[in-house]
Design a protein around this motif. Structure first.
Motif, short mmCIF file in Angstrom:
data_model
loop_
_atom_site.label_atom_id
_atom_site.label_comp_id
_atom_site.label_asym_id
_atom_site.label_seq_id
_atom_site.Cartn_x
_atom_site.Cartn_y
_atom_site.Cartn_z
N GLU A 92 21.28 -5.64 -15.27
CA GLU A 92 22.36 -5.78 -16.25
C GLU A 92 23.56 -6.53 -15.66
N PRO A 116 17.19 -9.42 -18.27
CA PRO A 116 17.79 -8.18 -17.80
C PRO A 116 17.13 -6.94 -18.39
N ASN A 117 16.35 -7.07 -19.43
CA ASN A 117 15.67 -5.91 -20.03
C ASN A 117 14.27 -5.70 -19.46
N ARG A 127 20.36 -1.32 -13.61
CA ARG A 127 21.80 -1.66 -13.56
C ARG A 127 22.02 -2.99 -12.85
#
Length: 165
Positions: A82, A163-164, A79
């Motif tokens: 993200e 972000p992944n 999170r």
């Protein structure tokens, strides 16, 4: 450059003194030579409206709300990744504070410690946990706010580029 409060006119060199002690900057922009001191908190809304951005505290509250319900180290780290845009923006604001600049020795020492020691949950979770622990153990609101300004940039430093990831 020395900043002057838009409310009372105090400066870095001549702070207001109240029963709570000397004032501190709630907002400051050294490039403009202006700020809002803690004795003039009623001027913060005016300052924020003028520069068109939310305060560090308001941005951090939004970040905390966006993390609500994420419990495991993996879920929290994902999170945070993200949310890297808002985190990096907030970290940039924190880096402009006097408090952050005065805490460079602690900041660098903590960063080095995290980089050198593998920690359960990974480095990003470790630094987030450190920030949450400092906030939870803070004896005053000032210490809580200081923890955010000093340690949130460290969270940003440990965010993955992807972000992944």
């Amino acid at each position: 450059m020395i900043a002057e409060c838009i409310g009372c006119g105090c400066t870095d060199m001549c702070a207001c003194v109240s029963e709570d002690g000397p004032c501190y900057w709630l907002r400051v922009d050294y490039s403009r030579g202006e700020g809002v001191c803690s004795c003039c908190s009623e001027r913060v809304a005016e300052w924020d409206a003028e520069i068109g951005r939310k305060s560090i505290d308001d941005q951090f509250i939004e970040l905390m709300d966006a993390l609500d319900g994420y419990d495991s180290p993996e879920a929290i780290s994902q999170r945070l990744a993200e949310l890297q845009g808002p985190i990096r923006e907030l970290a940039a604001a924190c880096r402009q504070t006097v408090l952050f600049n005065r805490a460079q020795v602690e900041f660098q020492s903590t960063k080095t410690d995290i980089e050198l020691r593998p920690m359960e949950g990974g480095s990003l979770f470790a630094v987030w946990y450190l920030l949450m622990d400092r906030i939870a153990r803070s004896p005053t609101k000032f210490h809580m706010r200081s923890s955010v300004r000093i340690l949130l940039p460290l969270v940003a430093d440990f965010l993955p580029e992807d972000p992944n990831a």
